[in-house]
Design an enzyme around this catalytic site. Structure first.
Site, PDB file in Angstrom:
ATOM      1  N   CYS A 113       0.803  -1.229   0.000  1.00  0.00           N
ATOM      2  CA  CYS A 113       0.000   0.000   0.000  1.00  0.00           C
ATOM      3  C   CYS A 113       0.833   1.276   0.000  1.00  0.00           C
ATOM      4  O   CYS A 113       0.311   2.357  -0.267  1.00  0.00           O
ATOM      5  CB  CYS A 113      -0.948   0.004   1.194  1.00  0.00           C
ATOM      6  N   HIS A 255      -3.615   7.198   2.726  1.00  0.00           N
ATOM      7  CA  HIS A 255      -3.935   5.915   2.109  1.00  0.00           C
ATOM      8  C   HIS A 255      -5.314   5.490   2.572  1.00  0.00           C
ATOM      9  O   HIS A 255      -5.636   5.559   3.771  1.00  0.00           O
ATOM     10  CB  HIS A 255      -2.883   4.876   2.504  1.00  0.00           C
ATOM     11  N   ASN A 285     -10.031  -0.515  -0.233  1.00  0.00           N
ATOM     12  CA  ASN A 285      -8.574  -0.392  -0.203  1.00  0.00           C
ATOM     13  C   ASN A 285      -8.016  -0.919  -1.524  1.00  0.00           C
ATOM     14  O   ASN A 285      -8.075  -2.114  -1.801  1.00  0.00           O
ATOM     15  CB  ASN A 285      -8.016  -1.193   0.973  1.00  0.00           C
TER      16      ASN A 285
END
Length: 328
Positions: A113, A255, A285
């Site tokens: 990520c 994020h 996500n």
């Protein structure tokens, strides 16, 4: 001092949308459970014939068009992903092929990520060595192919998307520029969030069935704790290094992993909700694609405006984490 100019942004998400109501038919879960714990309402899922480089190509085209740069003008292509088309060739090479160009340096970066910031920092390094470079940074993930759709703790969290940025050197008047990037990692915590199957330590023999280790596995509470602490600590560090304070930040674009994590970072960093950009409800996500998709949308919608100082914290498997400052 060299200025790192971001000349174009683009993002792409697959047409198919998987809602929480759809997931209720697949696993033992509910819209209320997913929304209250994650903030996610829906996510995009790649078509059966759609792969990571396909999505990266779509995002790249938009970023190049916005930058006014032709594909053949590029000197480097850096792709951040943990879901590549294949081990060889790299996804960056596949995107190059789809852009119809040859000769550029192509490189994949794997930082889960945190992949966008790791790729962005790599691009800055290449520009320092070769100031005339024109670099395409793409992050693209088909996380749905690494989801165990029988595991309700993980399959509700992730989606597929791609984001892209074109970076060159130049004058700050030419557009938004990267002020600073800070990165870190702690491999001793890597087993808290894994995709092991298929690697050299977890290889398969011909004809052997894959197990749950092929898919994303993680310990949610531990990941949450480390994510909040490391993201906020890194935000404080990057501001201090640049002689700035929390009051100097106009927009926070974190994020998009979990709305609870985003809210916790905002509270610990004293950033009010109206100055935090989120799109997690519509995307889930999307790993390395999360930040550039959010940046692209924030610009499209006017959430970010000329003159804004944007702070970007990330956290991902590895563990990897980082923060960036972009002046618009």
């Amino acid at each position: 001092m060299m200025n790192f100019i971001l000349r174009g942004f683009g993002h792409y998400a697959p047409e198919k949308v998987l809602t929480n109501a759809d997931l209720e038919k697949i696993v033992d879960t509910s819209d209320e459970w997913i929304t209250s714990r994650t903030g996610i309402k829906e996510r995009h899922i790649a078509a059966d014939d759609e792969c990571t480089s396909d999505m990266g190509y779509e995002a790249a085209q938009k970023a190049l068009a916005q930058a006014g740069i032709k594909p053949e003008e590029l000197t480097h292509i850096i792709c951040g992903t943990f879901t590549p088309d294949s081990m060889i060739p790299s996804t960056a090479c596949r995107i190059q092929e789809k852009l119809g160009i040859k000769g550029q340096m192509c490189l994949d970066v794997q930082a889960a990520c945190s992949g966008y910031l790791y790729a962005l920092q790599s691009a800055r390094g290449y520009l320092c060595l070769e100031p005339d470079s024109k670099i395409l940074v793409v992050t693209s993930e088909v996380v749905s192919r690494r989801m165990n759709w029988e595991d309700r703790a993980t399959c509700v969290l992730f989606g597929d998307a791609a984001g892209a940025t074109v970076m060159t050197s130049g004058d700050t008047a030419d557009g938004p520029h990267v002020v600073d990037v800070m990165l870190a990692a702690d491999g001793s915590l890597g087993d808290l969030l894994t995709v092991n199957g298929g690697g050299s330590a977890y290889s398969y023999k011909l004809g052997e069935a894959i197990g749950p280790e092929y898919f994303v596995e993680f310990k949610g509470r531990e990941v949450f704790k480390h994510a909040v602490r490391n993201m906020t600590d890194m935000c404080e560090s990057i501001l201090e290094r640049n002689g700035l304070t929390k009051a100097d930040v106009n927009v926070l674009i974190p994020h998009q992993a979990n709305l609870r994590i985003i809210d916790a970072v905002g509270r610990r960093f004293d950033i009010p909700e109206e100055r935090i950009f989120t799109n997690i409800a519509r995307y889930g996500n999307t790993s390395a694609a999360s930040v550039p998709v959010a940046l692209s949308e924030a610009l499209e919608t006017g959430f970010v405006n000329k003159g804004d100082l944007v702070l970007i914290p990330t956290f991902g498997g590895g563990f990897t984490w980082g923060s960036a400052l972009i002046q618009f």
